[in-house]
Design a protein around this motif. Structure first.
Motif: not given
Length: 381
Positions: A221-224, A229-232, A359-364, A366-378
């Motif tokens: 819903x937020x556009x991300x 594998x995670x799709x409904x 990344x060539x698109x904003x959505x991509x 942002x997705x990759x940035x979130x993946x990196x942040x998730x692992x760095x937090x862990x």
């Protein structure tokens, strides 16, 4: 008035004018003028034979220009040979226009724009909005393309592979403005499939339908972005999947395998899996092997590395990846995913960050940035 039926008449009308001797650029201008006239008059008095009406009006407008243009003496014979008004033969000339618009002398961007204008019947404004460029820029692109093909005769067999590549480019552009280019590509490919009996045309249509069926589940819903594998999967379009699989099965039964049929087979295996865990990755690897044989594409080999990592484990995937050029688009993202699967979150986080930069698109991105942040937090925890 709904413009879709009107637009569907454009390629046939344009091809009739070209066959009668009009050059492509002049014929296309005349058809556009006839369309404007139709939009103005049809709501009050729709003709019994819409295509015949458009041909008659467009031909007259073309002749008006020809008569006024004294520098083009060669068109004077056409003025004397104006066909009598009457029903237009039902033959489908759309295929010839596809080949003309996908002429090898055109750049891919010009071929796509000309196809959308001449075969799709879109206005210059609609195409410009879909590609997020100024209307003047798109007008110049289309004008150059029309000049390029102005002298090309429609009397030689065209290259189906080039036409399919252009339609694939349209589909991959997605959508913008008031024109959904993915849906438009499906509409145009359906037209092509009706005009020519070719297994690769069917393969491309199946591929588009199978990919498009997952569209609603690709974003949150937020556009991300939502990874496959995670799709409904309940949000996937079951009817589109069933249609795509049916078209693909009929094409494969002809035993003339091509690139788009193989790609569609991979998409069908994803669509057939009730859950991500139940995906038949072994068979997907086999289809990627076929694609490598057919195309020898580095991008196909990159996607194959992901499939190998799922079928045989992340180390096997990394071994397949090691044989490829690290400068490939999405290489870092694939490497990050496989390193995370292999239990190396530090390397994965670094690679996700690098992939986000490329990344060539904003959505991509942002997705990759979130993946990196998730692992760095862990890692910090």
């Amino acid at each position: 008035m709904d413009d879709v039926p009107l637009r569907s008449l454009v390629p046939g009308v344009l091809a009739v004018l070209v066959r009668r001797g009009a050059d492509f650029a002049a014929a296309e201008d005349a058809v556009q003028e006839a369309l404007v006239e139709a939009v103005r008059r049809w709501p009050e008095d729709r003709p019994r034979d819409p295509k015949g009406w458009l041909v008659t009006v467009a031909w007259r407008k073309f002749l008006d220009v020809a008569r006024a243009d004294s520098a083009r003496r060669r068109r004077e014979d056409l003025v004397e040979e104006e066909p009598a008004p009457g029903p237009v033969p039902a033959g489908d000339d759309t295929l010839q226009l596809y080949f003309l618009c996908a002429h090898p002398s055109l750049t891919p961007a010009s071929a796509v724009a000309l196809t959308l204008r001449a075969v799709g019947g879109l206005t210059t404004r609609q195409i410009a909005e879909a590609y997020l460029v100024p209307e003047a820029t798109m007008a110049q692109r289309i004008s150059r393309a029309k000049r390029t093909v102005a002298g090309v005769r429609l009397d030689r067999p065209g290259d189906v592979a080039t036409v399919l590549r252009v339609l694939y480019l349209v589909f991959n552009e997605g959508y913008g403005g008031d024109v959904d280019l993915a849906a438009e590509a499906i509409r145009l490919t359906r037209q092509l499939a009706a005009a020519i009996d070719h297994p690769e045309v069917a393969g491309l249509l199946a591929l588009m339908l199978l990919h498009h069926a997952r569209r609603a589940a690709r974003t949150a819903p937020d556009g991300s972005l939502v990874p496959l594998a995670e799709q409904d999967r309940g949000r996937w379009d079951a009817a589109a999947i069933a249609e795509g699989v049916g078209i693909l099965q009929a094409a494969l039964a002809r035993d003339r395998l091509g690139e788009f049929q193989a790609q569609a087979a991979v998409a069908a295996l994803h669509a057939d899996a009730p859950t991500a865990a139940e995906t038949d990755w072994v068979q997907i690897v086999e289809w990627y092997d076929e694609l490598v044989r057919l195309t020898d594409s580095p991008v196909v080999r990159l996607n194959r590395a992901v499939a190998v990592g799922e079928a045989d484990g992340p180390q096997a995937g990394l071994a397949a990846l090691a044989a490829l050029d690290a400068a490939l688009p999405r290489y870092d993202a694939v490497a990050a995913y496989l390193h995370e699967r292999a239990g190396d979150p530090a390397t994965a986080a670094r690679l996700y960050t690098e992939a986000a930069r490329r990344a060539t698109s904003l959505a991509e991105r942002d997705h990759l940035t979130r993946q990196a942040a998730r692992l760095n937090t862990r890692l910090r925890g």
